[in-house]
Design an enzyme around this catalytic site. Structure first.
Site, mmCIF file in Angstrom:
data_model
loop_
_atom_site.group_PDB
_atom_site.id
_atom_site.type_symbol
_atom_site.label_atom_id
_atom_site.label_comp_id
_atom_site.label_asym_id
_atom_site.label_seq_id
_atom_site.Cartn_x
_atom_site.Cartn_y
_atom_site.Cartn_z
ATOM 1 N N TRP A 20 0.830 -1.206 0.000
ATOM 2 C CA TRP A 20 0.000 0.000 0.000
ATOM 3 C C TRP A 20 0.871 1.266 0.000
ATOM 4 O O TRP A 20 1.899 1.344 0.671
ATOM 5 C CB TRP A 20 -0.897 0.028 1.240
ATOM 6 N N SER A 80 2.896 -7.572 1.205
ATOM 7 C CA SER A 80 1.942 -6.790 1.969
ATOM 8 C C SER A 80 0.592 -6.731 1.243
ATOM 9 O O SER A 80 -0.011 -7.782 1.000
ATOM 10 C CB SER A 80 2.520 -5.398 2.240
ATOM 11 N N LEU A 81 0.104 -5.559 0.869
ATOM 12 C CA LEU A 81 -1.134 -5.493 0.088
ATOM 13 C C LEU A 81 -1.030 -6.332 -1.175
ATOM 14 O O LEU A 81 -1.991 -7.004 -1.572
ATOM 15 C CB LEU A 81 -1.449 -4.033 -0.272
ATOM 16 N N PHE A 141 4.173 5.949 7.816
ATOM 17 C CA PHE A 141 3.876 4.576 7.398
ATOM 18 C C PHE A 141 5.158 3.843 7.004
ATOM 19 O O PHE A 141 5.340 2.672 7.344
ATOM 20 C CB PHE A 141 2.880 4.597 6.235
ATOM 21 N N LEU A 144 6.901 2.671 10.049
ATOM 22 C CA LEU A 144 6.261 1.495 10.645
ATOM 23 C C LEU A 144 6.659 0.225 9.894
ATOM 24 O O LEU A 144 6.777 -0.843 10.495
ATOM 25 C CB LEU A 144 4.742 1.678 10.631
ATOM 26 N N ASP A 205 7.940 -8.222 12.302
ATOM 27 C CA ASP A 205 7.010 -7.430 11.495
ATOM 28 C C ASP A 205 5.938 -6.789 12.379
ATOM 29 O O ASP A 205 5.217 -7.482 13.097
ATOM 30 C CB ASP A 205 6.356 -8.341 10.447
ATOM 31 N N HIS A 233 9.099 -5.564 8.100
ATOM 32 C CA HIS A 233 8.116 -5.697 7.024
ATOM 33 C C HIS A 233 8.740 -5.585 5.633
ATOM 34 O O HIS A 233 8.012 -5.652 4.637
ATOM 35 C CB HIS A 233 7.038 -4.627 7.205
#
Length: 252
Positions: A20, A80-81, A141, A144, A205, A233
């Site tokens: 994302w 991820s996404l 983001f 993170l 993660d 991540h």
């Protein structure tokens, strides 16, 4: 709908799907490691990067648009996404010969029966932040993504610097695509994935806890799990050699 695709290398088709708020350029560090053996296709997902203007009505329509750009016989690698897309693509009937699920989950938001995920409040905070300060929210983001992982400082610096390399997604597109993470639950699909599957996940993660990766590896028949003890991540960036080795071993 035509999406932006960058292709590199020669050999077996390997499709790369990003996360994302990112774009296909996130794979830059592993492209040199893979392009001698594979024909890589890095797709900018709908609503992202150079495909930002292609905004479908919902997640399933977005998957259908991506499917049109997946060569027959390809292996699909989703981070991820992008891993949600890979899981759904494995169920669409498209002739995919394998899936690689990187730092992903079948369900990114906690539910009463699902705890290895982000709290609804975390994603709600990102949604509010997009309206107030898009650039700062995206930088937060990225941080993170690297939280708690080895080599995180370099990852944050690199990913922050390239956020807008394929263009700036609109706030509307970011909201719409964030809802895919908030609303999609593919847990019921996992046991029906019949392609060979590899799960690569970092034990540190913070966005998709390691429990989600372990769950996928258990539920998808015959799936392999590669767990990276000190990765967060972004294992394809922070642990690129281990990532490339795991992927090549799986494809071989």
């Amino acid at each position: 709908m035509k999406l932006h695709v960058e292709s590199h290398g020669h050999g077996r088709d390997l499709v790369l799907l990003h996360g994302w708020a990112m774009h296909g350029g996130v794979w830059a560090e592993v492209v040199p490691l893979l392009q001698q053996r594979y024909r890589l296709h890095a797709i900018d997902l709908p609503g992202h990067g150079a495909s930002a203007a292609a905004l479908p009505a919902g997640f399933d329509e977005a998957v259908a648009w991506v499917a049109r750009h997946v060569p027959d016989g390809a292996i699909v690698c989703g981070w991820s996404l992008g891993g949600l897309f890979a899981q759904r693509l494995a169920r669409t009937g498209r002739r995919i010969t394998g899936v690689v699920l990187v730092s992903t989950s079948p369900c990114f938001v906690q539910r009463a029966d699902w705890h290895d995920a982000m709290s609804p409040a975390t994603l709600a905070a990102f949604s509010r932040g997009l309206d107030h300060d898009r650039e700062r929210t995206l930088r937060n983001f990225v941080q993170l993504n690297a939280l708690h992982g080895a080599r995180g400082r370099g990852a944050v610096r690199a990913f922050t610097s390239r956020l807008l390399d394929h263009g700036a997604p609109s706030v509307a597109a970011l909201h719409a695509t964030l809802r895919w993470l908030q609303e999609t639950d593919l847990r019921a699909d996992a046991a029906t994935i019949d392609q060979p599957a590899l799960v690569i996940h970092g034990a540190r993660d913070a966005l998709a806890p390691i429990g989600a990766g372990r769950w996928l590896a258990r539920e998808i028949p015959g799936a392999r799990l590669v767990e990276l003890a000190d990765a967060a991540h972004l294992p394809f960036f922070t642990h690129r050699e281990a990532f490339a080795h795991a992927l090549e071993s799986f494809i071989a």
